[in-house]
Design a protein around this motif. Structure first.
Motif, PDB file in Angstrom:
ATOM      1  N   VAL A   1     -10.039   3.844   7.557  1.00 16.98           N
ATOM      2  CA  VAL A   1      -9.975   5.172   6.942  1.00 16.98           C
ATOM      3  C   VAL A   1     -10.868   6.185   7.672  1.00 16.98           C
ATOM      4  CG1 VAL A   1      -9.261   4.397   4.656  1.00 16.98           C
ATOM      5  CG2 VAL A   1     -11.709   4.437   5.240  1.00 16.98           C
TER       6      VAL A   1
ATOM      7  N   ALA B   1      -9.205  10.905  -6.104  1.00 16.92           N
ATOM      8  CA  ALA B   1     -10.378  11.773  -6.209  1.00 16.92           C
ATOM      9  C   ALA B   1     -10.050  13.078  -6.925  1.00 16.92           C
ATOM     10  CB  ALA B   1     -10.941  12.054  -4.817  1.00 16.92           C
TER      11      ALA B   1
ATOM     12  N   TYR C   1      -7.790  -0.632  -7.671  1.00 12.63           N
ATOM     13  CA  TYR C   1      -6.942  -0.646  -6.477  1.00 12.63           C
ATOM     14  C   TYR C   1      -7.707  -1.312  -5.346  1.00 12.63           C
ATOM     15  CZ  TYR C   1      -3.880   2.588  -8.929  1.00 12.63           C
ATOM     16  OH  TYR C   1      -3.023   3.156  -9.849  1.00 12.63           O
TER      17      TYR C   1
ATOM     18  N   CYS D   1     -10.736   2.895 -11.430  1.00 14.20           N
ATOM     19  CA  CYS D   1     -10.337   4.131 -12.095  1.00 14.20           C
ATOM     20  C   CYS D   1     -10.395   3.915 -13.597  1.00 14.20           C
ATOM     21  CB  CYS D   1      -8.892   4.506 -11.710  1.00 14.20           C
ATOM     22  SG  CYS D   1      -8.586   4.573  -9.940  1.00 14.20           S
TER      23      CYS D   1
ATOM     24  N   LYS E   1       0.824  -1.219   0.000  1.00 17.11           N
ATOM     25  CA  LYS E   1       0.000   0.000   0.000  1.00 17.11           C
ATOM     26  C   LYS E   1       0.855   1.264   0.000  1.00 17.11           C
ATOM     27  CE  LYS E   1      -2.815  -3.305   0.651  1.00 17.11           C
ATOM     28  NZ  LYS E   1      -3.188  -4.080  -0.532  1.00 17.11           N
TER      29      LYS E   1
ATOM     30  N   THR F   1      -8.959  -0.207  -0.510  1.00 17.20           N
ATOM     31  CA  THR F   1      -8.988   1.253  -0.363  1.00 17.20           C
ATOM     32  C   THR F   1      -9.883   1.727   0.781  1.00 17.20           C
ATOM     33  OG1 THR F   1     -10.702   1.443  -2.069  1.00 17.20           O
ATOM     34  CG2 THR F   1      -8.397   1.695  -2.768  1.00 17.20           C
ATOM     35  N   LEU F   2     -10.537   0.797   1.480  1.00 16.29           N
ATOM     36  CA  LEU F   2     -11.231   1.155   2.727  1.00 16.29           C
ATOM     37  C   LEU F   2     -10.488   0.597   3.938  1.00 16.29           C
ATOM     38  CD1 LEU F   2     -14.943   0.740   1.581  1.00 16.29           C
ATOM     39  CD2 LEU F   2     -13.638   2.848   1.876  1.00 16.29           C
TER      40      LEU F   2
ATOM     41  N   ASN G   1      -6.468   7.640  -1.727  1.00 12.19           N
ATOM     42  CA  ASN G   1      -7.871   7.965  -1.972  1.00 12.19           C
ATOM     43  C   ASN G   1      -8.048   9.445  -2.306  1.00 12.19           C
ATOM     44  OD1 ASN G   1      -8.600   5.314  -1.494  1.00 12.19           O
ATOM     45  ND2 ASN G   1      -9.144   5.662   0.645  1.00 12.19           N
ATOM     46  N   LYS G   2      -7.322  10.287  -1.591  1.00 12.53           N
ATOM     47  CA  LYS G   2      -7.392  11.730  -1.851  1.00 12.53           C
ATOM     48  C   LYS G   2      -6.835  12.057  -3.241  1.00 12.53           C
ATOM     49  CE  LYS G   2      -6.076  16.167   0.237  1.00 12.53           C
ATOM     50  NZ  LYS G   2      -5.350  16.804   1.382  1.00 12.53           N
TER      51      LYS G   2
ATOM     52  N   THR H   1     -11.336   0.496  -5.492  1.00 17.36           N
ATOM     53  CA  THR H   1     -11.578   1.701  -6.268  1.00 17.36           C
ATOM     54  C   THR H   1     -11.249   1.452  -7.725  1.00 17.36           C
ATOM     55  OG1 THR H   1     -11.095   3.160  -4.379  1.00 17.36           O
ATOM     56  CG2 THR H   1     -11.002   4.145  -6.563  1.00 17.36           C
TER      57      THR H   1
ATOM     58  N   GLN I   1     -15.626   4.060  -6.001  1.00 18.54           N
ATOM     59  CA  GLN I   1     -15.122   3.301  -4.853  1.00 18.54           C
ATOM     60  C   GLN I   1     -16.244   2.421  -4.319  1.00 18.54           C
ATOM     61  OE1 GLN I   1     -13.642   5.633  -1.536  1.00 18.54           O
ATOM     62  NE2 GLN I   1     -12.131   4.074  -1.044  1.00 18.54           N
TER      63      GLN I   1
ATOM     64  N   VAL J   1      -3.090   4.711   2.409  1.00 19.12           N
ATOM     65  CA  VAL J   1      -4.379   4.494   1.769  1.00 19.12           C
ATOM     66  C   VAL J   1      -5.172   5.795   1.707  1.00 19.12           C
ATOM     67  CG1 VAL J   1      -6.577   3.259   1.908  1.00 19.12           C
ATOM     68  CG2 VAL J   1      -4.452   2.055   2.428  1.00 19.12           C
TER      69      VAL J   1
END
Length: 242
Positions: free
Chosen positions: A192, A219, A183, A238, A161, A186-187, A215-216, A236, A228, A211
């Motif tokens: 988180v 986004a 990915y 993409c 990660k 991601t939780l 995520n930031k 997530t 997500q 992580v």
């Protein structure tokens, strides 16, 4: 996250899902997942359950999701970073057409070889090119080569990660416009949204900030559309748009 007692191994029920009810997750598995799970995937799942690090495997419901996703987008050329015993790799290989290909990378060949006999027995080994070692140098070589730009339909990342953002910086060049990068985790065990003083396992606490940073960044990345999903430990998707 539940364990089965003295040996500390994690039960399948609830250990990857963020559903609040283990009974509800078990319902999903028994009603929709297990009855449709191909025999090779069931065999590998049961083999992997005996591994001391079975927590690292892709959950059965996520394997089912990946399989359908690959078929929906008609993927043919794929990549997987982080293989473990190969459950998600097997799901991908089964979903791809006969001439489909997977570049699979992991730092541990020994774990991959646990699942390899199942993959071979299923007649799918010809779809897989396995590379042992860190993925970043391989990705850098591929980008430098030039011919792999925009060549991948689907890429799945379930690895270290702390390097997810480093992977993303490279993979965005290798996935085609309209292609997907997935990915995993991601939780991150639900951590988180955990308060700073929450009692977390050491590895969960260590990777949580990476992580959150990923995520930031995803986004805010205008080159992709994202979704997500609370499947497994969070995935997530993409979709590259530019």
């Amino acid at each position: 996250m539940a364990t089965d007692g003295e040996n500390g191994r994690h039960q399948e029920v609830g250990h990857k899902s963020l559903l609040q009810s283990d009974a509800l997750y078990q319902y999903i598995l028994e009603t929709s997942v297990y009855p449709r799970e191909p025999e090779p995937m069931k065999e590998l799942r049961e083999i992997t359950a005996k591994h001391p690090w079975n927590l690292m495997t892709t959950s059965a419901d996520e394997g089912q999701f990946l399989s359908m996703l690959i078929k929906l987008i008609n993927a043919k050329n794929t990549m997987e970073i982080g293989v473990f015993t190969g459950y998600s790799l097997l799901a991908t290989a089964m979903a791809l057409p006969d001439d489909g290909k997977i570049l699979a990378m992991d730092i541990n060949r020994e774990n991959y070889e646990i699942g390899l006999p199942v993959i071979e027995k299923a007649g799918l080994a010809h779809k897989i090119e396995f590379k042992e070692g860190p993925a970043l140098p391989v990705l850098d070589q591929m980008i430098e080569n030039g011919k792999y730009h925009g060549s991948y339909d689907f890429i799945f990342v379930d690895a270290d990660k702390d390097n997810y953002l480093n992977y993303h910086k490279r993979l965005i060049d290798l996935v085609k416009i309209g292609g997907l990068i997935g990915y995993d985790n991601t939780l991150w065990n639900g951590s988180v949204v955990a308060p700073p003083d929450a009692p977390l396992r050491k590895y969960v606490r260590y990777y949580r900030d990476f992580v959150l940073e990923l995520n930031k960044a995803l986004a805010a990345d205008s080159r992709i559309e994202i979704c997500q999903l609370p499947v497994g430990d969070g995935i997530t998707l993409c979709r590259r748009i530019s």
